[in-house]
Design a protein around this motif. Structure first.
Motif, PDB file in Angstrom:
ATOM      1  N   LYS A 186      -5.518  47.099 -33.628  1.00 42.96           N
ATOM      2  CA  LYS A 186      -5.620  47.519 -35.029  1.00 42.96           C
ATOM      3  C   LYS A 186      -6.709  48.579 -35.228  1.00 42.96           C
ATOM      4  O   LYS A 186      -6.482  49.609 -35.857  1.00 42.96           O
ATOM      5  N   THR A 187      -7.906  48.292 -34.672  1.00 51.56           N
ATOM      6  CA  THR A 187      -9.004  49.255 -34.862  1.00 51.56           C
ATOM      7  C   THR A 187      -8.727  50.560 -34.119  1.00 51.56           C
ATOM      8  O   THR A 187      -9.050  51.644 -34.611  1.00 51.56           O
ATOM      9  N   THR A 188      -8.107  50.469 -32.944  1.00 49.27           N
ATOM     10  CA  THR A 188      -7.740  51.685 -32.214  1.00 49.27           C
ATOM     11  C   THR A 188      -6.778  52.541 -33.040  1.00 49.27           C
ATOM     12  O   THR A 188      -6.899  53.768 -33.080  1.00 49.27           O
ATOM     13  N   LEU A 189      -5.867  51.880 -33.728  1.00 51.78           N
ATOM     14  CA  LEU A 189      -4.916  52.604 -34.576  1.00 51.78           C
ATOM     15  C   LEU A 189      -5.652  53.330 -35.692  1.00 51.78           C
ATOM     16  O   LEU A 189      -5.449  54.536 -35.920  1.00 51.78           O
ATOM     17  N   ILE A 190      -6.559  52.621 -36.373  1.00 56.25           N
ATOM     18  CA  ILE A 190      -7.342  53.236 -37.463  1.00 56.25           C
ATOM     19  C   ILE A 190      -8.151  54.423 -36.935  1.00 56.25           C
ATOM     20  O   ILE A 190      -8.227  55.477 -37.570  1.00 56.25           O
ATOM     21  N   SER A 191      -8.749  54.253 -35.751  1.00 59.31           N
ATOM     22  CA  SER A 191      -9.556  55.333 -35.180  1.00 59.31           C
ATOM     23  C   SER A 191      -8.724  56.580 -34.908  1.00 59.31           C
ATOM     24  O   SER A 191      -9.211  57.698 -35.038  1.00 59.31           O
ATOM     25  N   PHE A 242     -15.856  51.235 -41.965  1.00 57.58           N
ATOM     26  CA  PHE A 242     -15.942  50.717 -40.603  1.00 57.58           C
ATOM     27  C   PHE A 242     -16.003  49.192 -40.590  1.00 57.58           C
ATOM     28  O   PHE A 242     -16.583  48.574 -41.475  1.00 57.58           O
ATOM     29  N   GLN A 243     -15.434  48.632 -39.542  1.00 57.73           N
ATOM     30  CA  GLN A 243     -15.445  47.179 -39.377  1.00 57.73           C
ATOM     31  C   GLN A 243     -16.876  46.683 -39.177  1.00 57.73           C
ATOM     32  O   GLN A 243     -17.299  45.698 -39.750  1.00 57.73           O
ATOM     33  N   ILE A 244     -17.617  47.414 -38.329  1.00 56.26           N
ATOM     34  CA  ILE A 244     -19.042  47.132 -38.175  1.00 56.26           C
ATOM     35  C   ILE A 244     -19.760  48.210 -38.978  1.00 56.26           C
ATOM     36  O   ILE A 244     -19.665  49.385 -38.653  1.00 56.26           O
ATOM     37  N   ALA A 245     -20.437  47.790 -40.044  1.00 57.07           N
ATOM     38  CA  ALA A 245     -21.016  48.747 -40.983  1.00 57.07           C
ATOM     39  C   ALA A 245     -21.769  49.844 -40.247  1.00 57.07           C
ATOM     40  O   ALA A 245     -22.574  49.573 -39.366  1.00 57.07           O
ATOM     41  N   PRO A 268     -12.452  44.842 -44.338  1.00 53.43           N
ATOM     42  CA  PRO A 268     -13.557  44.891 -45.305  1.00 53.43           C
ATOM     43  C   PRO A 268     -14.172  43.524 -45.593  1.00 53.43           C
ATOM     44  O   PRO A 268     -15.295  43.448 -46.074  1.00 53.43           O
ATOM     45  N   MET A 269     -13.454  42.431 -45.302  1.00 54.04           N
ATOM     46  CA  MET A 269     -14.017  41.105 -45.568  1.00 54.04           C
ATOM     47  C   MET A 269     -14.631  40.460 -44.329  1.00 54.04           C
ATOM     48  O   MET A 269     -15.114  39.331 -44.411  1.00 54.04           O
ATOM     49  N   ALA A 270     -14.622  41.172 -43.191  1.00 49.09           N
ATOM     50  CA  ALA A 270     -15.055  40.543 -41.938  1.00 49.09           C
ATOM     51  C   ALA A 270     -16.478  40.008 -42.042  1.00 49.09           C
ATOM     52  O   ALA A 270     -17.386  40.688 -42.503  1.00 49.09           O
ATOM     53  N   GLY A 271     -16.653  38.759 -41.622  1.00 52.97           N
ATOM     54  CA  GLY A 271     -17.985  38.166 -41.569  1.00 52.97           C
ATOM     55  C   GLY A 271     -18.551  37.777 -42.913  1.00 52.97           C
ATOM     56  O   GLY A 271     -19.702  37.369 -43.013  1.00 52.97           O
ATOM     57  N   MET A 272     -17.765  37.913 -43.978  1.00 50.67           N
ATOM     58  CA  MET A 272     -18.270  37.556 -45.308  1.00 50.67           C
ATOM     59  C   MET A 272     -18.100  36.062 -45.549  1.00 50.67           C
ATOM     60  O   MET A 272     -17.166  35.436 -45.057  1.00 50.67           O
ATOM     61  N   GLY A 273     -18.978  35.510 -46.370  1.00 53.36           N
ATOM     62  CA  GLY A 273     -18.808  34.131 -46.802  1.00 53.36           C
ATOM     63  C   GLY A 273     -17.623  34.035 -47.754  1.00 53.36           C
ATOM     64  O   GLY A 273     -17.049  35.048 -48.146  1.00 53.36           O
TER      65      GLY A 273
END
Lengths: 339, 247
Positions: free
Chosen positions: B43-48, B85-88, B174-179
């Motif tokens: 997925k991230t490779t596609l976005i990149s 970005f997935q990692i800010a 955008p929600m990764a790692g969020m509570g």
């Protein structure tokens, strides 16, 4: 809350203006102490401060460690020296022009020529990054150094003596006090210029790309052309500083372009605190004072000097400028208790 | 009407690993198109590749009908591609507003402006404030990025992308790692933005994806095995076997 209301002191301009005002007292001090050496040291500090503040645009704001600053410094010095030599020897530089010892003409020329050299060096060097950039700027520094050594006509290895008196708008400025204020004015101009550049859109790009190039590209900015312009401005101002050094000592030599001198500029800037306009002024002053006092005690003064620099870099990550932050931080902490 | 984003037969291979295996994809104007798929689906490779940081081996990418396959990332941003970005990916010293203002500045042509203070240019600040508010970060306008919480950093990623006035928003988890609470707030925020922006969303939070997306594509081992509405995807036996069964 107003925009920029809580601007940290590191980014402020006024400490630089305070330092310049203090430096302006050097001639008075020199007269009071009846010690002409004082103003000579102050002039040297001011000249190297110009080179260090200029380097901060590339090193501190754009995040690029260049080891070519001394070469551009020397180029500026040789522009003043060579043009004065031609006038003294009544030999045409080009197309019948006999050179000049008029600083109102040769200082801007030194600025321009050094800037062009820097643009050429930057155009190649900025294709690389990180440690490769350091190495390639070092290589260019050595090329220009040996270029100066090869100038047999202008003294080669021995350097070039300026024998005719230099003028500014027709006035003789061999008086060391007058010359000091000329150099100090140039430092003031450099500080104001770098401060404006750092806060402009141009500066925003440099600062953003220095920390996070991926982010800059993602929002649509390729940093390369901005870095090139910054590198050229840094080189041009180094040329101006070198021209002032040549004029102040009536002499310029390849030794002023040696690569370790480039290292000195990096040390001055980092020692004082990068990404501030006033840190490099403190750095230049501290460097020249320490060099002077240690070298009068021992021949191998670089050894304790290196240890002092190590201590500062390890203990104060932000350079000497951070001492002020620490002092303010302590005060703030005290206030918070009362809240 | 032309699709805002169109991807034709995209391939990307890293050694023996096929990260993108003949992807065809489109995002219609105003649509929110989500891509779901197990970890390692590419997925991230596609976005990149869509953003331009990674060059595809084969295939074509169109933005608003313009072939951008060979266009470098910074120019694609100029054409209206914005990526969170997935990692800010932030600048610690810059405030929230500084980040958004930088994104606005980048859209206004070249930055060879040397004299005026950028932090006083209303032409940069006004749209930047708007983007920060839209991302729900108004209260943190002047905080440096280093002081932000994880959730706030994700919001800032969104604010930067919005400040670019994008034609297409590429949102990488955008929600990764969020509570739970932060995640729900972000879902609400994206729901508010729906229809105003064309979005391609990658997200692991299935509840959020199924409630938000107009269409979904399921990416497995670099290939899209199914594209359809939430209901079509939920009821597709192939998708259930490949992916949803494990969740």
């Amino acid at each position: 809350m107003a925009d920029g209301a809580s601007r940290p002191i590191r980014a402020a301009l006024w400490p630089a203006l305070v330092l310049i005002a203090l430096l302006a007292l050097a001639p008075a001090l020199s007269i009071w102490l009846d010690d002409p050496f004082t103003v000579k040291i102050a002039t040297r500090i001011v000249i190297f401060a110009i080179g260090a503040v200029a380097l901060d645009l590339t090193l501190g704001y754009a995040g690029l460690v260049s080891l070519c600053q001394a070469a551009f410094f020397g180029v500026g010095g040789y522009v003043v020296g060579i043009l004065a030599w031609h006038q003294a020897n009544s030999e045409a530089v080009l197309a019948g022009w006999m050179g000049s010892s008029e600083l109102a003409l040769t200082l801007p020329l030194a600025f321009l020529v050094a800037g062009l050299f820097a643009a050429a060096v930057g155009a190649v060097s900025l294709r690389t990054g990180g440690p490769y950039f350091i190495m390639i700027t070092l290589a260019f520094n050595q090329m220009l150094y040996y270029g100066a050594v090869a100038l047999q006509k202008y003294g080669g290895d021995d350097g070039l003596q300026i024998i005719n008196p230099l003028t500014l708008f027709g006035y003789d400025i061999s008086n060391r006090y007058k010359f000091f204020y000329l150099a100090l004015t140039m430092l003031l101009a450099t500080v104001l210029l770098i401060d404006r550049l750092a806060r402009s859109r141009f500066g925003v790009v440099l600062r953003a790309a220095a920390v996070n190039e991926t982010r800059a590209i993602a929002v649509g900015v390729a940093p390369w052309p901005y870095r090139l312009v910054a590198f050229a401005i840094t080189g041009a101002l180094a040329g101006l500083a070198g021209a002032l050094l040549a004029a102040s000592q009536q002499f310029i030599s390849p030794a002023d372009m040696a690569w370790d001198r480039s290292g000195d500029f990096v040390v001055m800037t980092a020692l004082g605190g990068v990404a501030t306009v006033w840190g490099p002024i403190i750095g230049a002053a501290a460097f020249i004072f320490t060099e002077l006092s240690l070298s009068s005690y021992m021949q191998h003064w670089q050894l304790p000097f290196g240890l002092i620099i190590l201590a500062i870099v390890l203990l104060l990550r932000g350079g000497l400028a951070q001492l002020v932050d620490l002092a303010r931080g302590a005060k703030k902490g005290g206030e918070a208790v009362h809240d | 009407m032309t699709d805002v984003l169109e991807v034709r037969n995209l391939y990307k291979r890293y050694g023996g690993l096929v990260a993108t295996n003949g992807v065809n994809l489109s995002v219609r104007p105003g649509e929110m198109h989500a891509i779901i798929g197990p970890n390692g689906a590419g997925k991230t490779t596609l976005i990149s590749q869509l953003q331009g940081m990674v060059r595809p081996d084969a295939g074509e990418i169109f933005i608003d009908g313009v072939n951008v396959t060979a266009t470098p990332a910074h120019q694609r941003a100029g054409l209206g591609v914005a990526r969170s970005f997935q990692i800010a990916s932030l600048i610690p010293d810059f405030s929230v507003l500084d980040h958004a203002a930088f994104a606005v500045q980048a859209q206004l042509g070249h930055s060879f402006r040397f004299w005026r203070r950028a932090d006083r240019e209303e032409i940069l600040l006004a749209p930047a404030r708007e983007a920060v508010e839209a991302a729900g970060l108004g209260a943190r306008m002047h905080s440096p990025a280093r002081d932000l919480s994880h959730g706030e950093r994700r919001q800032l990623e969104l604010a930067i992308a919005l400040a670019q006035r994008p034609k297409i928003l590429l949102l990488d988890e955008p929600m990764a790692g969020m509570g739970k609470q932060d995640g729900q707030r972000m879902t609400q925020r994206l729901a508010d933005l729906k229809g105003r922006y064309s979005m391609l969303l990658i997200e692991h939070d299935m509840a959020a994806v199924f409630s938000l997306a107009d269409r979904l594509s399921v990416l497995v081992s670099g290939a899209i095995i199914k594209t359809g509405t939430a209901d079509e995807i939920r009821n597709d036996p192939q998708v259930r076997a490949a992916y949803l069964g494990h969740g």
